[in-house]
Enzyme design. Structure first.
Site, mmCIF file in Angstrom:
data_model
loop_
_atom_site.group_PDB
_atom_site.id
_atom_site.type_symbol
_atom_site.label_atom_id
_atom_site.label_comp_id
_atom_site.label_asym_id
_atom_site.label_seq_id
_atom_site.Cartn_x
_atom_site.Cartn_y
_atom_site.Cartn_z
ATOM 1 N N SER A 124 0.857 -1.438 0.085
ATOM 2 C CA SER A 124 0.024 -0.193 0.028
ATOM 3 C C SER A 124 0.854 1.367 -0.071
ATOM 4 O O SER A 124 2.087 1.210 0.494
ATOM 5 C CB SER A 124 -0.841 -0.102 1.378
ATOM 6 O OG SER A 124 -1.344 1.256 1.705
ATOM 7 N N TYR A 148 -1.904 -1.270 11.107
ATOM 8 C CA TYR A 148 -2.035 -1.655 9.523
ATOM 9 C C TYR A 148 -0.895 -1.270 8.635
ATOM 10 O O TYR A 148 -0.453 -1.973 8.063
ATOM 11 C CB TYR A 148 -3.510 -0.827 8.934
ATOM 12 C CG TYR A 148 -3.487 -1.339 7.532
ATOM 13 C CD1 TYR A 148 -3.984 -2.301 7.085
ATOM 14 C CD2 TYR A 148 -3.319 -0.144 6.416
ATOM 15 C CE1 TYR A 148 -3.944 -2.619 5.456
ATOM 16 C CE2 TYR A 148 -3.330 -0.380 5.025
ATOM 17 C CZ TYR A 148 -3.716 -1.678 4.689
ATOM 18 O OH TYR A 148 -3.698 -1.855 3.313
ATOM 19 N N LYS A 152 2.002 -3.826 6.890
ATOM 20 C CA LYS A 152 2.598 -3.645 5.322
ATOM 21 C C LYS A 152 4.153 -3.504 5.280
ATOM 22 O O LYS A 152 4.829 -4.243 4.486
ATOM 23 C CB LYS A 152 1.636 -2.528 4.535
ATOM 24 C CG LYS A 152 0.406 -2.778 4.787
ATOM 25 C CD LYS A 152 -0.046 -4.112 3.567
ATOM 26 C CE LYS A 152 -1.641 -4.140 3.504
ATOM 27 N NZ LYS A 152 -1.808 -5.635 2.867
HETATM 28 P P1 NAD Z 1 -11.083 -6.810 1.243
HETATM 29 O O1 NAD Z 1 -11.156 -6.879 2.534
HETATM 30 O O2 NAD Z 1 -12.174 -6.673 0.302
HETATM 31 O O3 NAD Z 1 -10.386 -8.248 0.766
HETATM 32 C C1 NAD Z 1 -9.559 -8.989 1.593
HETATM 33 C C2 NAD Z 1 -10.162 -10.329 1.307
HETATM 34 O O4 NAD Z 1 -9.314 -11.247 2.315
HETATM 35 C C3 NAD Z 1 -11.446 -10.528 2.187
HETATM 36 O O5 NAD Z 1 -12.070 -11.295 1.096
HETATM 37 C C4 NAD Z 1 -11.467 -11.315 3.463
HETATM 38 O O6 NAD Z 1 -12.387 -12.186 3.645
HETATM 39 C C5 NAD Z 1 -9.938 -12.090 3.250
HETATM 40 N N1 NAD Z 1 -9.340 -12.217 4.405
HETATM 41 C C6 NAD Z 1 -9.062 -11.524 5.265
HETATM 42 N N2 NAD Z 1 -8.220 -12.198 6.195
HETATM 43 C C7 NAD Z 1 -7.971 -13.658 5.799
HETATM 44 C C8 NAD Z 1 -7.432 -14.459 6.465
HETATM 45 N N3 NAD Z 1 -6.752 -14.559 7.611
HETATM 46 N N4 NAD Z 1 -7.523 -15.713 5.711
HETATM 47 C C9 NAD Z 1 -8.140 -15.835 4.582
HETATM 48 N N5 NAD Z 1 -8.686 -14.804 4.076
HETATM 49 C C10 NAD Z 1 -8.714 -13.645 4.565
HETATM 50 O O7 NAD Z 1 -10.052 -5.640 0.998
HETATM 51 P P2 NAD Z 1 -9.434 -5.315 -0.487
HETATM 52 O O8 NAD Z 1 -9.725 -3.734 -0.562
HETATM 53 O O9 NAD Z 1 -9.672 -6.277 -1.718
HETATM 54 O O10 NAD Z 1 -7.661 -5.256 -0.193
HETATM 55 C C11 NAD Z 1 -6.996 -6.542 -0.323
HETATM 56 C C12 NAD Z 1 -5.638 -6.231 -0.214
HETATM 57 O O11 NAD Z 1 -5.056 -4.957 -0.649
HETATM 58 C C13 NAD Z 1 -5.518 -6.143 1.134
HETATM 59 O O12 NAD Z 1 -4.150 -6.678 1.582
HETATM 60 C C14 NAD Z 1 -5.272 -4.532 1.490
HETATM 61 O O13 NAD Z 1 -4.384 -4.429 2.654
HETATM 62 C C15 NAD Z 1 -4.385 -4.119 0.289
HETATM 63 N N6 NAD Z 1 -4.788 -2.917 -0.099
HETATM 64 C C16 NAD Z 1 -6.243 -2.263 -0.183
HETATM 65 C C17 NAD Z 1 -6.210 -0.957 -0.437
HETATM 66 C C18 NAD Z 1 -7.771 -0.412 -0.429
HETATM 67 O O14 NAD Z 1 -7.877 0.605 -0.308
HETATM 68 N N7 NAD Z 1 -8.856 -1.217 -0.832
HETATM 69 C C19 NAD Z 1 -5.140 -0.186 -0.588
HETATM 70 C C20 NAD Z 1 -4.018 -0.657 -0.543
HETATM 71 C C21 NAD Z 1 -3.743 -1.875 -0.292
HETATM 72 C C1 WQD Z 2 -9.070 9.808 1.176
HETATM 73 C C2 WQD Z 2 -9.260 11.492 1.298
HETATM 74 C C3 WQD Z 2 -9.480 11.877 3.735
HETATM 75 C C4 WQD Z 2 -13.459 9.915 4.242
HETATM 76 C C5 WQD Z 2 -6.528 4.645 3.136
HETATM 77 C C6 WQD Z 2 -5.571 4.035 3.896
HETATM 78 C C7 WQD Z 2 -4.639 3.624 2.899
HETATM 79 C C8 WQD Z 2 -5.071 2.720 1.717
HETATM 80 C C9 WQD Z 2 -6.390 3.538 1.091
HETATM 81 C C10 WQD Z 2 -4.920 0.467 2.278
HETATM 82 C C11 WQD Z 2 -8.527 11.982 2.594
HETATM 83 C C12 WQD Z 2 -10.705 12.155 2.750
HETATM 84 C C13 WQD Z 2 -12.192 10.560 3.516
HETATM 85 C C14 WQD Z 2 -14.225 10.737 4.543
HETATM 86 C C15 WQD Z 2 -13.029 12.601 3.770
HETATM 87 N N1 WQD Z 2 -6.005 1.299 2.170
HETATM 88 N N2 WQD Z 2 -12.028 11.642 3.575
HETATM 89 N N3 WQD Z 2 -14.177 12.228 4.242
HETATM 90 O O1 WQD Z 2 -6.838 7.673 3.855
HETATM 91 O O2 WQD Z 2 -5.839 8.125 1.606
HETATM 92 O O3 WQD Z 2 -6.141 5.888 2.443
HETATM 93 O O4 WQD Z 2 -7.120 3.893 1.938
HETATM 94 O O5 WQD Z 2 -4.050 0.272 2.218
HETATM 95 O O6 WQD Z 2 -3.700 2.651 3.474
HETATM 96 O O7 WQD Z 2 -5.098 4.947 4.798
HETATM 97 O O8 WQD Z 2 -8.197 6.967 1.864
HETATM 98 O O9 WQD Z 2 -10.398 7.208 1.384
HETATM 99 O O10 WQD Z 2 -9.940 7.257 3.635
HETATM 100 O O11 WQD Z 2 -9.484 9.274 2.125
HETATM 101 O O12 WQD Z 2 -12.900 13.908 3.702
HETATM 102 O O13 WQD Z 2 -15.504 10.538 4.993
HETATM 103 O O14 WQD Z 2 -10.678 11.668 1.528
HETATM 104 O O15 WQD Z 2 -9.300 13.056 4.799
HETATM 105 O O16 WQD Z 2 -8.185 13.135 2.235
HETATM 106 P P1 WQD Z 2 -6.848 7.490 2.583
HETATM 107 P P2 WQD Z 2 -9.691 7.604 2.144
#
Ligand code: NAD
Ligand code: WQD
Length: 337
Positions: A124, A148, A152
């Site tokens: 991330s 979190y 990572k």
């Molecule tokens: P999500 O929660 O929709 O998907 C994660 C999946 O993993 C879910 O289906 C959940 O049931 C499964 N899971 C969780 N723990 C588990 C375990 N112990 N064993 C088996 N399955 C398990 O999340 P997402 O948004 O699809 O994110 C996927 C990956 O990408 C995550 O690792 C997340 O940290 C990373 N990521 C997400 C974002 C974002 O904003 N969505 C941003 C950066 C990184």
């Molecule tokens: C985006 C912008 C908020 C909600 C997070 C995790 C990051 C990654 C992606 C997993 C910011 C603003 C938000 C609201 C708002 N996930 N905001 N009102 O914080 O950039 O990233 O998700 O890896 O690790 O930290 O994403 O969508 O929460 O926020 O004003 O109700 O929207 O302040 O500027 P963020 P976000």
């Protein structure tokens, strides 16, 4: 080529499964459904035209994983499974480190035992912490401000050490920026648990009438309009990035790190305006205090992914807001009808 997709029932995983199928890969989903619905499997079948094999299980379950690798001839792993809510991780650090860090170590043990040494990991942009200058480049120092984010950073370290210890491993760390959007069919998309933390699902829930209005966290940042700037990337582009990474993985050993973003910064109010304009819906909002832990601006340098993976994004901001809304509007109750 068979790919094990941990977390394949989740938001990014489910879209990637479809893209993998279209690219000709065999896919096996492994998920404990802790943050997803089994109903997504029916939707995936509907969209791909065939049932996607899956095994219900936890990445912390060594025995189950060992069995899985014994029973299936797996070539590569894409590892999405993990918990992802920043605020929750502050309240439940042990659960987050256990699930994300211990879970990854358990998965790696099973992979090593089975001789499967190809993995693409969901990292991330959060690993860039709060002290780097935009655009973020892959060589910058990593840090975190919450469990979190630390999970990572730690997993990236673990994977780098694994690659150093044995030159047979091919490991790709993909640092996603802010994934939004949904499949064009409106049949799969993001399913937040309870009140969304992230901006786009919050906006779509205001649009559908589930939430009253958006709270914009601060308008006094040093940005174009004072609100936070992020690099939003369409989940379908993200999915394509995984296929590129797999193709690259086949050829290059060692650990490689890539940003997956668009390289474009978009403010909170710009995203709201785009949503309103392209979907013709008003999103009422109020400006409130900054949210703890937020940075002003976050966007990627996309050069390395472009140069080495041949990855460029295809979806526009309009696609992102239109597709996010289509998913929400067609599925006001998520996967439950
Ligand atoms: P999500 O929660 O929709 O998907 C994660 C999946 O993993 C879910 O289906 C959940 O049931 C499964 N899971 C969780 N723990 C588990 C375990 N112990 N064993 C088996 N399955 C398990 O999340 P997402 O948004 O699809 O994110 C996927 C990956 O990408 C995550 O690792 C997340 O940290 C990373 N990521 C997400 C974002 C974002 O904003 N969505 C941003 C950066 C990184
Ligand atoms: C985006 C912008 C908020 C909600 C997070 C995790 C990051 C990654 C992606 C997993 C910011 C603003 C938000 C609201 C708002 N996930 N905001 N009102 O914080 O950039 O990233 O998700 O890896 O690790 O930290 O994403 O969508 O929460 O926020 O004003 O109700 O929207 O302040 O500027 P963020 P976000």
């Amino acid at each position: 080529m068979k790919v094990l997709v941990t977390g394949g029932a989740g938001y990014i995983g489910s879209h990637t499964v479809l893209t993998l199928k279209s690219a000709g890969y065999d896919v096996l989903i492994y998920d404990n459904f802790s943050n997803s619905s089994q109903a997504v499997l029916e939707r995936l079948e509907e969209l791909s035209g065939e049932a996607i094999p899956f095994v219900e299980g936890d990445i912390r379950d060594q025995e189950r994983l060992d069995d899985l690798f014994q029973q299936h001839s797996i070539d590569s792993v894409i590892h999405f499974a993990g918990l992802k809510a920043v605020g929750e991780s502050v309240l439940k650090p042990i659960e987050y480190y256990d699930n994300n860090v211990s879970g990854t170590v358990t998965l790696l043990k099973a992979m090593k035992k089975a001789g499967v040494k190809n993995i693409v990991f969901s990292s991330s942009a959060t690993v860039y912490g709060s002290n780097n200058q935009v655009p973020f480049t892959e060589g910058m120092p990593t840090s975190a401000t919450n469990p979190y984010g630390y999970s990572k950073v730690m997993i990236e370290q673990i994977l780098s050490d694994v690659a150093k210890s044995d030159p047979e491993w091919t490991i790709t760390l993909l640092r996603y920026f802010n994934p939004i959007g949904a499949h064009k069919s409106g049949r799969i998309g993001e399913l937040p648990n309870g009140v969304p933390n992230n901006l786009m699902p919050y906006i779509t829930q205001v649009a559908v009438g589930k939430l009253d209005h958006l709270r914009v966290f601060g308008n006094d940042y040093d940005t174009v309009d004072g609100t936070g700037v992020r690099d939003y990337i369409h989940v379908l582009d993200l999915a394509r990035g995984h296929v590129k990474a797999l193709q690259k993985n086949a050829a290059v050993k060692g650990v490689k790190t890539y940003n997956l973003g668009t390289g474009e910064g978009v403010s909170v109010l710009q995203l709201v305006q785009a949503f309103e304009k392209y979907n013709d819906i008003k999103i009422p909002y109020e400006i409130v205090e900054r949210r703890d832990g937020d940075i002003a601006t976050c966007y990627a340098s996309c050069e390395k992914a472009q140069r080495e993976l041949g990855f460029t994004t295809e979806e526009s901001l309009k696609d992102m807001v239109v597709d996010s809304w289509r998913w929400q509007k067609q599925n006001p109750k998520g996967y439950e009808q």
